[in-house]
Design an enzyme around this catalytic site. Structure first.
Site, PDB file in Angstrom:
ATOM      1  N   CYS A   1       2.322  -5.052   7.089  1.00 27.98           N
ATOM      2  CA  CYS A   1       2.254  -4.940   5.651  1.00 27.98           C
ATOM      3  C   CYS A   1       3.313  -3.952   4.989  1.00 27.98           C
ATOM      4  O   CYS A   1       4.240  -3.528   5.590  1.00 27.98           O
ATOM      5  CB  CYS A   1       0.694  -4.185   5.173  1.00 27.98           C
ATOM      6  SG  CYS A   1      -0.827  -5.092   5.696  1.00 27.98           S
TER       7      CYS A   1
ATOM      8  N   HIS B   1       0.784  -1.039  -0.100  1.00 33.20           N
ATOM      9  CA  HIS B   1      -0.035  -0.032  -0.046  1.00 33.20           C
ATOM     10  C   HIS B   1       0.974   1.178   0.034  1.00 33.20           C
ATOM     11  O   HIS B   1       2.030   1.180   0.269  1.00 33.20           O
ATOM     12  CB  HIS B   1      -1.041  -0.093   1.208  1.00 33.20           C
ATOM     13  CG  HIS B   1      -0.281   0.151   2.503  1.00 33.20           C
ATOM     14  ND1 HIS B   1      -0.005   1.237   3.142  1.00 33.20           N
ATOM     15  CD2 HIS B   1       0.100  -0.935   3.403  1.00 33.20           C
ATOM     16  CE1 HIS B   1       0.528   1.112   4.371  1.00 33.20           C
ATOM     17  NE2 HIS B   1       0.663  -0.308   4.613  1.00 33.20           N
TER      18      HIS B   1
END
Length: 528
Positions: free
Chosen positions: A449, A430
Site C-alpha cells: 500500500c 493511508h
C-alpha cells in the site's frame, strides 16, 4: 484539416487491438454519396487497380481490409493528391516522417522507393509528368506507409500486461479522433500525450550528444566540495553540464560559485537526490552514467507512455520509483507529497481505479499473508503480542489461521485515515505512524500500500466542497477512535504508474532508480 490522417490512425490502432483476434474486421460498404462534386480530391482510384495493389504489395489480410475500408469510406477518392499535386496533409505527413528519420535513423520505417518518389513530387514539381498508374500506386503506398509509420512510432512494442502494467492500454476511436482533430486549426498533430513528446525531444537531444562522442567521465571527489571551494574537478564538471545546456560554456574556472550552485540544485532534482549545497560522489556517479544508458532508459519510458490512456484533467497520480503523489485539478497540480511504496518483496502494483471513500480512524484488517508471515509467529512467541499492538482476533480461516485486525487509535499501521479506490490488489492510500520514513531518500518500505506524507491535506482537498466536512470535523474524525466511512461526491481517477525517466515543459529530464527491476525486463523486449 487532416481528416484522413486521424481516420487512418484510428483504423491502425483498432488493428493493433485486434491483432490477436483471428476474426478479421468487417468490410465497410462503399460510400456512394461522395461524388466528384463534393469529394476531398478531384482524383479517384480505380477499384480494380487498388485490389491488384493489395494482392501484390500488402501481405497482412487485416491491413488489406483497413486500406480497403479507408477508400470505401471515401468512394475511392485520393487522400494524398489533388489536381494541383500533393495535398497539405501529404506534405505534413511526409515532413513528420522525414523529421523522424533524421532524428532517429530508424531504418524500420524507411522505404527507399517511396522516399525517392516523394522527394521528386515535393521538390521537383513533377506531378504533371507522372503517369496516372504511377500516381495511383504512390497514393496507395503512402496510405500503407502511413499505417506502418504510426504502428512503428506510436504503437506499443511490448505487451504491457507481461510487464506487470495493469493500467488499461490507450484506446483511440476513429470517430473520437476525427471529432477532436476537426476542432484543431494550426496546432501540431499529436496523437499521444504531451509527456511523450517532451521525453521524445529529450531523446533527440541526447542522441545528438551521443553522435558527438558522448560526455567525459568525471573523477569522483574524495571529499564533499562546498560553495566557495576551488577544486580541479570543477572545470570538468562545468564542461559536462554545458553539454546538456545546464551551464554556460563560457565559465571554465575551478571555482564553485553561485551559478554552479544553482545548476547543482537542479541536477539533484533531476536525479532525485537529497537537496544539499555540496558536490559529492553520489551526484558525480549519476552524471557519469553513459549517454547510451540514459538513452535506453528514456526509450523504455517512451514505450510506457505509449501505453498510458489519456490522463483526465482531474485525477491523482503516483509515480512509484519517484516516491511521489500528485493531485491534478483542471490539468494543474494542486497538491503534491512524498509517499512510501512497497518494498521489493511486496511491490506496489501498477494499475488504475477511482477513489471513492475516505475512512477515518480505520481498522487495519491485516492481510492473510502478513498474518502468516509476521503476526502469527509473533503471537506464538509472546502471549501479550496482540494486546501490546492494539490487535484482536475476530475469527479463523479454514486452515485455523487466526483472522486479526488492529483497532483504530494508537499504533495503528494505517494511521488516522485511509483512502479507498476499490481494487482486487487490496492497494490503498493511508496515513502512517512512521513519519520519519518520509525523510529518507529511498522510501520502499511498505507491504504494497501507499503511505502518505500529508493525509490530512488530501482528505481536506477531497472534501473541500462538502459543507459537512470543514477542517475541524476532519481532524475530529481522524482522532475519534471510531471508524467512519465517507463517500466522496465524485469518484476521482487514480493512476499508480512506474516511470524512471520523464521530461518537463522546460526540457529538463528526470531520472530515478529502477527500484523493482521493471526497466531491465522491458529492456530485454525492446533491445537486442
Amino acid at each position: 484539416m487532416k481528416y484522413f490522417i486521424i481516420l487512418l490512425l484510428g483504423i491502425l490502432l483498432m488493428q493493433c487491438r485486434q491483432r490477436h483476434n483471428k476474426t478479421l474486421p468487417d468490410t465497410l460498404p462503399r460510400d456512394s454519396t461522395i461524388t466528384r462534386q463534393n469529394a476531398y480530391s478531384e482524383l479517384f482510384l480505380d477499384s480494380a487497380g487498388m485490389e491488384a495493389f493489395l494482392r501484390e504489395e500488402v501481405e497482412n489480410d487485416s491491413t488489406k481490409i483497413y486500406i480497403r475500408n479507408f477508400y470505401n469510406s471515401r468512394n475511392y477518392s485520393f487522400a494524398w493528391f489533388n489536381k494541383d499535386g500533393l495535398t497539405v496533409q501529404a506534405e505534413g505527413f511526409w515532413n513528420l516522417y522525414d523529421q523522424y528519420i533524421k532524428n532517429t535513423n530508424d531504418s524500420a520505417v524507411y522505404y527507399r522507393n517511396l522516399h525517392q518518389a516523394m522527394n521528386r513530387l515535393m521538390y521537383e514539381d513533377s506531378l504533371y509528368e507522372t503517369p496516372a498508374d504511377v500516381l495511383a500506386n504512390t497514393e496507395l503506398r503512402l496510405t500503407r506507409h502511413f499505417l506502418y509509420y504510426v504502428k512503428a512510432v506510436y504503437g506499443p512494442k511490448a505487451n504491457p500486461e507481461v510487464m506487470r502494467w495493469h493500467i488499461p492500454k490507450r484506446k483511440l476511436n476513429a470517430r473520437v479522433l476525427l471529432d477532436s482533430f476537426i476542432s484543431l486549426q494550426k496546432q501540431e498533430w499529436k496523437p499521444l500525450s504531451e509527456r511523450f513528446y517532451q521525453l521524445r525531444n529529450a531523446v533527440i537531444k541526447y542522441r545528438r550528444i551521443q553522435e558527438k562522442g558522448g560526455w567525459m567521465i568525471i573523477a569522483p571527489p574524495t571529499e564533499k566540495i562546498r560553495k566557495g571551494n576551488r577544486n580541479k574537478l570543477i572545470p570538468a564538471l562545468k564542461k559536462r553540464l554545458s553539454a546538456i545546456d545546464a551551464y554556460s560554456p563560457s565559465d571554465t574556472t575551478d571555482l564553485y560559485n553561485d551559478s554552479l550552485l544553482t545548476a547543482i540544485k537542479m541536477l539533484q532534482q533531476q536525479f532525485g537526490l537529497p537537496p544539499s549545497n555540496h558536490i559529492d560522489a553520489a551526484l558525480i556517479k549519476e552524471l557519469n552514467v553513459p549517454v547510451e544508458e540514459r538513452l535506453k532508459q528514456m526509450l523504455i519510458n517512451l514505450e510506457r507512455m505509449k501505453w498510458m490512456p489519456p490522463q483526465p484533467e482531474n485525477c491523482i497520480t503516483v509515480n512509484i520509483p519517484e516516491y511521489r503523489l500528485r493531485v491534478y485539478e483542471n490539468g494543474n497540480e494542486v497538491l503534491g507529497m512524498n509517499v512510501v511504496v512497497g518494498k521489493t518483496a511486496n511491490r506496489t502494483v501498477i494499475f488504475s481505479d477511482e477513489l471513492e471513500f475516505i475512512v477515518f480512524s480505520p481498522y487495519w484488517n491485516i492481510p492473510r499473508s502478513i498474518i502468516r508471515r509476521e503476526i502469527y509467529p509473533a503471537m506464538n512467541r509472546s502471549t501479550s503480542y496482540l494486546q501490546r499492538n492494539n490487535m484482536e482476533v475476530i475469527g479463523y480461516y479454514s486452515d485455523s489461521l487466526p483472522i486479526v485486525r488492529q483497532r483504530p487509535g494508537w499504533g495503528n499501521a494505517l494511521g488516522d485515515v485511509k483512502f479507498i479506490f476499490p481494487n482486487s490488489y487490496n492497494i490503498y492510500f493511508h496515513d502512517t505512524p512512521a513519519k520519519a520514513l518520509f525523510g529518507r531518500h529511498k522510501r520502499a518500505f511498505s507491504h504494497g500500500c501507499i503511505r502518505l506524507q500529508q493525509p490530512f491535506e488530501l482528505a481536506k482537498y477531497l472534501l473541500r466542497n462538502n459543507p459537512d466536512w470543514p477542517e475541524k470535523a476532519i481532524r475530529k474524525a481522524m482522532n475519534s477512535g471510531t471508524e467512519k466511512w465517507v463517500r466522496i461526491s465524485r469518484p476521482l481517477p487514480v493512476f499508480i504508474t512506474y516511470f524512471t525517466s520523464w521530461a518537463d515543459d522546460r526540457g529538463m529530464v528526470y531520472f530515478t532508480e529502477d527500484i523493482y527491476g521493471h526497466d531491465k525486463k522491458l529492456e530485454e523486449h525492446l533491445f537486442e
